[in-house]
Design a protein around this motif. Structure first.
Motif: not given
Length: 271
Positions: A89-109, A116-124
């Motif tokens: 959940g932490l990795a997915d949330t980081a990806d969503g927050l970094a993906a786009s300011y568009d709500r629907d696109r962020a939720l889709d990610v 994604g890379p942001t999620g991987v870095v956040t997780l590590v």
């Protein structure tokens, strides 16, 4: 009485079945009452995860292993004991927050199965920080019980964030998923009681166990919740509500900050 019992039993099954790897029978039904009970009992389910970390720390100390090895083992068993749910959940949330300011696109990610890379870095970074903090506590604590108690409090405090995240008034970002099932399911009074019990337990444990003063346990829990609350508020603004991933991210954030505060031995003026 007979009507009240099934939600409690099903809520307990949902709490352990969702938050831990304990093989429990599935709830017979999941509704708002059952979901609320499950989130309320989340700290109780966390006791099982905390118990997994105890032999990892104690055995590592008894064998004379480096503190880093004991910390990796303790964090590892807790992670596998929860099936890595909250880290995902932490990795997915980081990806969503970094993906786009568009709500629907962020939720889709966030809905996708990849990271994604942001999620991987956040997780590590999150795992490394938890391991480093616990290793520091193992190395500097007067007894192994100091690290065991700090780890237990951090794990319980992390799951103790769930009733606060699911308090009534916080909407779900999606009409489906875990977030939709549990969002707004916990009455504010119940969430306040759970929070008070977790804080009181932290104070008692740190007062009894050699090492940090009692108030450091309270401070660690409160700062952990404050950090998770900031993340929760940001996520609600960006996504329009909570999701299961956001709940997991808040759990990991509260756990991480709680451990970091315990590792800050300089907070103790008597040292």
């Amino acid at each position: 009485m007979s009507r009240a019992a099934p939600p409690v039993r099903d809520g307990l099954r949902m709490a352990f079945g969702t938050l831990t790897a304990v093989p429990v029978p599935p709830p017979r039904a999941v509704d708002r009452r059952v979901a609320g009970v499950a989130m309320t009992l989340a700290p109780l389910a966390a006791l099982f995860l905390a118990a997994l970390a105890v032999p990892a720390v104690l055995l590592g100390t008894w064998l004379g292993l480096p503190p880093l090895v004991s910390a990796v083992a303790a964090i590892g068993v807790v992670t596998f004991g929860s099936r890595g749910l909250h880290l995902d959940g932490l990795a997915d949330t980081a990806d969503g927050l970094a993906a786009s300011y568009d709500r629907d696109r962020a939720l889709d990610v966030m809905r996708r199965g990849d990271v994604g890379p942001t999620g991987v870095v956040t997780l590590v970074l999150a795992v490394l920080t938890q391991v480093a903090a616990l290793a520091g506590i193992v190395a500097s604590g007067p007894t192994p019980a100091t690290a065991v108690s700090a780890m237990a409090i951090a794990v319980v405090a992390g799951r103790g964030m769930l009733p606060l995240c699911c308090v009534r008034g916080l909407p779900s970002a999606r009409p489906e998923g875990l977030g939709a099932a549990v969002a707004g399911s916990v009455p504010p009074g119940v969430a306040a009681v759970v929070a008070a019990l977790v804080i009181a337990a932290a104070a008692v444990v740190t007062a009894v166990v050699p090492g940090p003063p009692w108030w450091q346990g309270v401070l660690a829990v409160l700062l952990g919740w404050l950090a998770a609350g900031a993340l929760l508020g940001h996520a609600v603004r960006r996504f329009g509500g909570v999701t299961g991933d956001v709940l997991g991210a808040c759990v990991e954030t509260a756990t991480l900050v709680t451990l970091v505060v315990f590792s800050a031995s300089g907070l103790d003026p008597l040292r």
